[in-house]
Design an enzyme around this catalytic site. Sequence first.
Site: not given
Ligand code: RI2
Length: 309
Positions: A131, A202
């Site tokens: 991701c 998350d």
């Molecule tokens: P940071 C994101 O969720 C991803 O799952 C990623 O691993 C997590 O949040 C943490 O992101 P989404 O908003 O805070 O893309 O490390 O659904 O950037």
Amino acid sequence: MTMVSRAVDKAYRDIRSMRVRGALDIAIYAAETLAGVVKATPGPTANIRKELARAGARLKESRPTAVSLPNAVDYVLYLGKQHKKLAEKDFRAAMAADIKAFVAEQKAALSKIAEYGSRLIKSGDDILTHCNSDTALQVIIAAHKQGKTINVVADETRPRNQGLLTVKALKKAGLKPTLIIDSACYYHMKALEIDKVIVGADAICANGDVVNKIGTAQVALAAKSLGIPVIVAAESIKFSPATVMGGLVEIEERDPKEVASIRGVTVKNPAFDVTPNEYVSMIVTEHGVMPPQAAYQLLKEKYAWEWAP
Ligand code: RI2
């Protein structure tokens, strides 16, 4: 619609549509939106607090899984309670200063994690990430800036292909990332002799289970079977106090059209999964590197304000 509710509605839509995304970024965005509510809502203090509560509830509804969002909102509401005896002008000033300090703390946490996490990376490491986690990326980029040679493999992360954001960010930082399809993870872990998996989160549960973008659990399972350590980079704002009391983290189910639209075929699109703590080697937080089982302790120390009467 008032100016305040228009601003809150915009923030709600920005988070829901994922125009603003990433667990840390949505927490900061929510806190800053609430700072705007404090600034623009007419007094007295009780009225500003009422509007804050309304705005906070609305923002929390935007996306259900990243616990950083309700944590940030609840913290701002807690600050409001702490300052409730202040007259309107002083209340606004105190809230503005405290929210600013909260946001600065989150940004400092990210830098600390980058620093601590980078120490876990050796020159020559092959790293796989899943991701698009800014926190995981900052760890890798910090190691790169220290002059370490690192090869990073990112998977696509269907259905929204957030792995593409990851390879673009890594390229911009001067690395030469490799992009693979999700189903090639195990193959490449073996073929490229991946040394470490680094992902974000998350939500982290009281028992150290990690909620992250769908597919993380599969990646971790494959890594475990090959003896590859799985490192989770996550600020303490992503730890879930509700899970201490038996609460569960809700898994967001997104529009099936993100996957496919075929008449007569049911399409499922959960956005997150739960990686059991036994597949997680360590969690890098701004308070240091800890085993997942230490999550409970961090929660009890960090979130005492949540349970304060
Ligand atoms: P940071 C994101 O969720 C991803 O799952 C990623 O691993 C997590 O949040 C943490 O992101 P989404 O908003 O805070 O893309 O490390 O659904 O950037």
